[in-house]
Scaffold this motif. Structure first.
Motif, PDB file in Angstrom:
ATOM      1  N   MET A  52       9.444  -1.755  -1.681  1.00 48.84           N
ATOM      2  CA  MET A  52       9.673  -0.967  -0.478  1.00 48.84           C
ATOM      3  C   MET A  52       8.664  -1.270   0.624  1.00 48.84           C
ATOM      4  SD  MET A  52      12.433   0.490  -1.024  1.00 48.84           S
ATOM      5  CE  MET A  52      12.462   1.369   0.530  1.00 48.84           C
ATOM      6  N   HIS A  53       7.448  -1.635   0.275  1.00 50.41           N
ATOM      7  CA  HIS A  53       6.477  -2.045   1.304  1.00 50.41           C
ATOM      8  C   HIS A  53       7.007  -3.256   2.073  1.00 50.41           C
ATOM      9  CE1 HIS A  53       2.623  -2.883   3.218  1.00 50.41           C
ATOM     10  NE2 HIS A  53       2.749  -4.153   2.814  1.00 50.41           N
ATOM     11  N   GLU A  96       5.108   0.913  -9.865  1.00 49.49           N
ATOM     12  CA  GLU A  96       4.429  -0.232  -9.252  1.00 49.49           C
ATOM     13  C   GLU A  96       5.423  -1.151  -8.557  1.00 49.49           C
ATOM     14  OE1 GLU A  96       2.292  -2.085 -12.372  1.00 49.49           O
ATOM     15  OE2 GLU A  96       0.865  -0.439 -12.672  1.00 49.49           O
ATOM     16  N   ASN A  97       6.542  -1.411  -9.198  1.00 51.37           N
ATOM     17  CA  ASN A  97       7.556  -2.289  -8.606  1.00 51.37           C
ATOM     18  C   ASN A  97       8.166  -1.662  -7.355  1.00 51.37           C
ATOM     19  OD1 ASN A  97       9.308  -4.500  -8.392  1.00 51.37           O
ATOM     20  ND2 ASN A  97      10.889  -3.462  -9.601  1.00 51.37           N
ATOM     21  N   GLN A 128      10.226  -4.325   2.251  1.00 54.32           N
ATOM     22  CA  GLN A 128      11.505  -4.062   2.909  1.00 54.32           C
ATOM     23  C   GLN A 128      11.342  -3.158   4.135  1.00 54.32           C
ATOM     24  OE1 GLN A 128      14.232  -5.684   2.146  1.00 54.32           O
ATOM     25  NE2 GLN A 128      13.033  -6.733   0.552  1.00 54.32           N
ATOM     26  N   LEU A 129      10.488  -2.188   4.055  1.00 55.37           N
ATOM     27  CA  LEU A 129      10.279  -1.312   5.211  1.00 55.37           C
ATOM     28  C   LEU A 129       9.614  -2.055   6.367  1.00 55.37           C
ATOM     29  CD1 LEU A 129       9.148   1.968   3.394  1.00 55.37           C
ATOM     30  CD2 LEU A 129      11.339   1.523   4.522  1.00 55.37           C
ATOM     31  N   LEU A 130       8.702  -2.974   6.045  1.00 53.24           N
ATOM     32  CA  LEU A 130       8.086  -3.783   7.094  1.00 53.24           C
ATOM     33  C   LEU A 130       9.116  -4.689   7.761  1.00 53.24           C
ATOM     34  CD1 LEU A 130       5.434  -4.559   8.497  1.00 53.24           C
ATOM     35  CD2 LEU A 130       5.106  -6.305   6.720  1.00 53.24           C
ATOM     36  N   LEU A 131       9.999  -5.255   6.959  1.00 53.75           N
ATOM     37  CA  LEU A 131      11.074  -6.090   7.504  1.00 53.75           C
ATOM     38  C   LEU A 131      11.991  -5.274   8.414  1.00 53.75           C
ATOM     39  CD1 LEU A 131      13.064  -8.551   7.570  1.00 53.75           C
ATOM     40  CD2 LEU A 131      14.022  -7.644   5.444  1.00 53.75           C
ATOM     41  N   PHE A 132      12.392  -4.111   7.956  1.00 55.88           N
ATOM     42  CA  PHE A 132      13.312  -3.284   8.730  1.00 55.88           C
ATOM     43  C   PHE A 132      12.684  -2.879  10.074  1.00 55.88           C
ATOM     44  CE2 PHE A 132      15.450   0.697   9.828  1.00 55.88           C
ATOM     45  CZ  PHE A 132      16.778   0.383   9.616  1.00 55.88           C
ATOM     46  N   HIS A 133      11.434  -2.473  10.055  1.00 57.86           N
ATOM     47  CA  HIS A 133      10.770  -2.051  11.292  1.00 57.86           C
ATOM     48  C   HIS A 133      10.640  -3.205  12.281  1.00 57.86           C
ATOM     49  CE1 HIS A 133       7.098  -1.613  13.752  1.00 57.86           C
ATOM     50  NE2 HIS A 133       7.551  -0.379  13.941  1.00 57.86           N
ATOM     51  N   PHE A 142      19.839  -8.114   4.075  1.00 58.67           N
ATOM     52  CA  PHE A 142      18.786  -8.356   3.090  1.00 58.67           C
ATOM     53  C   PHE A 142      18.137  -7.036   2.667  1.00 58.67           C
ATOM     54  CE2 PHE A 142      14.431  -9.474   1.849  1.00 58.67           C
ATOM     55  CZ  PHE A 142      14.686 -10.455   0.908  1.00 58.67           C
ATOM     56  N   PHE A 143      17.930  -6.145   3.617  1.00 57.54           N
ATOM     57  CA  PHE A 143      17.333  -4.838   3.311  1.00 57.54           C
ATOM     58  C   PHE A 143      18.230  -4.019   2.382  1.00 57.54           C
ATOM     59  CE2 PHE A 143      16.861  -0.320   4.270  1.00 57.54           C
ATOM     60  CZ  PHE A 143      15.501  -0.131   4.059  1.00 57.54           C
ATOM     61  N   THR A 144      19.514  -3.923   2.718  1.00 55.46           N
ATOM     62  CA  THR A 144      20.437  -3.130   1.886  1.00 55.46           C
ATOM     63  C   THR A 144      20.598  -3.739   0.487  1.00 55.46           C
ATOM     64  OG1 THR A 144      22.291  -4.369   2.847  1.00 55.46           O
ATOM     65  CG2 THR A 144      21.726  -2.263   3.851  1.00 55.46           C
TER      66      THR A 144
END
Length: 385
Positions: free
Chosen positions: A338-339, A332-333, A341-346, A249-251
Motif C-alpha cells: 500500500m505504501h 508487513e506485506n 500503490q498510494l504513492l503511485l495513485f497520488h 495498475f493500482f486496482t
C-alpha cells in the motif's frame, strides 16, 4: 461311406494307437487287466466301458456297445494285462490339459492344475470389500460423533451454557484484519468506478477531438479555432490514457492484496475457528466425564476422551500458531504494497490534473508501468452492459 477294416470299426477311428491296441487286446479274449490303475474301471459285457481317473481328468475309451459288423456280440469279455497299455494309461492320465482351462491357468510344471492365486482371487476380493466397508462405517461413525459434539457445543455457546477458548490478542488481530478487508474492498470498488468513468471521459475526448479536426478541414473561417481545440482534446486524451494505465495498475494490486492475500489468511482463520470449536467440544466432554462417578466404564470412557482431547489440543495449538504467523506476515506485506500503490495513485492524479505531462510520464517510469495502447485499454463496465 466309411471304409471298414473287417473289425466293425471305421478306419479313422483306429488312428489313435492307444485305441488300436486296446481293441486288439479285447479281440484276443484273454483274461482281465491285472493291477489296474487307481481310480480306473473296466466293465465287460454288453454295457462294457473303460474309465480312467475321475473329475476333469477322466478318460473315456472305446464304446463297446456299438455294433460290430461280421461279429456277434459276446456276453462277456476277458481282458489280459498289457504293460504298454498300462504305461499309456498312466501317461494319458497325467499329460492332457482339460479343454476348458486357459494356458494362463496351467502351472509351469504342466500338471494341468489351476493357478492357486487365481483360485483364491474371489476370497481375497471378498475380504478386501469387507475391509473397505468396515473402514467406511468407522469413518462415518467418527464423523457423526464429532459433528454431534460440535453442534452441541456451538448451540450451548450461543445460549451461554458453555465456555469457549479465547485468545484475546489473536481475536483482536483477526477482527482488525476483517475490518481492514472490508475497507480495502470499499476502496477497490470506488477506484474501479473511477477508472470506468474516466475511461468514458477519455473515449469522449477522443471522439470530440476527431470531430473538431473534421470541422477544421471543412470550415475555412473557423479552421484555426477548431484546430486548437482538436489538438487540446487529443493531448488530454493521451494524458488520460497514461493515467488509466496507472489506475489499472493500482486496482490490480489492491485487488490481489484484498481478494487473494487477505482471503488466504482468512481461510486459515476459518480453519482455526472450526478446530477451536471441536477442541472445546472434546474439552467439555472430558470435563463432564471427570465429574461423573468413578466406575470401570466411566474410567474407560474418560481415558478415551482424554486421548482425543490431547490430539485436538495439539491440532488447535498448531493452527493458532499458523494464524499468528500469517497475520504478522500479512501486516508487513500490506504496509509495503500500500505504501507503493498510494504513492503511485497520488503522483499520477496530481500530475494529470495539474497538466504536468512530464511528471505523469516520470511517475509511470518510477513504478515500471508501461502505458497501454488505446486498442489495449479494457472497456468500461458501463460499456459492457
Amino acid at each position: 461311406m466309411n471304409r471298414e477294416n473287417g473289425t466293425g470299426y471305421a478306419a479313422e477311428d483306429l488312428d489313435d494307437t492307444f485305441e488300436q491296441d486296446l481293441h486288439n487286446m479285447i479281440r484276443e479274449g484273454t483274461g482281465g487287466i491285472m493291477n489296474p490303475l487307481p481310480g480306473s474301471t473296466v466293465t465287460g459285457g454288453g454295457g462294457a466301458s473303460l474309465g480312467v481317473g475321475q473329475g476333469n481328468n477322466s478318460f473315456t475309451g472305446v464304446d463297446l456297445n456299438s455294433p460290430q459288423k461280421g461279429t456277434a456280440p459276446s456276453p462277456s469279455v476277458n481282458v489280459h494285462a498289457n504293460p504298454s497299455v498300462g504305461s499309456r494309461l498312466a501317461n494319458t492320465r497325467a499329460s492332457p490339459i482339460p479343454a476348458q482351462q486357459s494356458p494362463s491357468d496351467v502351472s509351469p510344471t504342466g500338471s494341468g492344475f489351476s493357478n492357486p492365486m487365481a483360485m483364491g482371487g474371489g476370497r481375497g476380493d471378498q475380504g478386501t470389500t469387507t475391509a473397505v466397508a468396515k473402514a467406511r462405517l468407522d469413518s462415518f461413525k467418527n464423523w457423526s460423533i464429532s459433528t454431534y459434539k460440535c453442534t452441541k457445543q456451538m448451540m450451548q455457546e450461543k445460549l451461554g451454557k458453555a465456555s469457549r477458548t479465547v485468545d484475546l490478542q489473536l481475536e483482536a488481530q483477526i477482527e482488525v484484519l476483517r475490518d481492514t478487508q472490508r475497507k480495502y474492498a470499499h476502496i477497490l470498488k470506488l477506484t474501479r468506478a473511477l477508472t470506468n468513468q474516466f475511461y468514458l471521459v477519455v473515449q469522449t475526448q477522443r471522439s470530440l477531438g476527431d470531430a473538431f479536426g473534421e470541422l477544421a478541414q471543412k470550415s475555412a473561417e473557423l479552421q484555426e479555432e477548431f484546430s486548437y481545440n482538436a489538438e487540446t482534446q487529443k493531448s488530454l486524451c493521451g494524458n488520460g490514457e497514461t493515467l488509466l494505465s496507472a489506475l489499472n495498475f493500482f486496482t490490480s494490486s489492491v485487488s490481489t492484496l484484498c481478494n487473494k492475500t487477505m482471503e488466504d489468511t482468512l481461510l486459515t482463520i476459518k480453519q482455526y475457528e472450526s478446530v477451536r470449536l471441536e477442541y472445546d467440544a472434546y474439552r467439555a466432554d472430558m470435563e463432564h466425564l471427570t465429574l461423573a462417578p468413578k466406575d470401570a466404564q466411566t474410567q474407560a470412557r474418560l481415558h478415551e476422551a482424554r486421548s482425543k482431547y490431547e490430539a485436538q489440543k495439539e491440532k488447535f495449538d498448531k493452527l493458532r500458531q499458523d494464524v499468528a504467523v500469517k497475520l504478522r506476515f500479512l501486516d508487513e506485506n500490506k504496509v509495503k504494497v500500500m505504501h507503493k500503490q498510494l504513492l503511485l495513485f497520488h503522483n499520477a492524479i496530481a500530475a494529470y490534473f495539474s497538466g504536468n505531462q512530464q511528471a505523469l510520464n516520470a511517475t509511470l517510469k518510477q513504478f515500471n508501468i508501461k502505458p497501454k495502447a488505446p486498442s489495449e485499454m479494457q472497456p468500461s463496465f458501463l460499456e459492457s452492459q
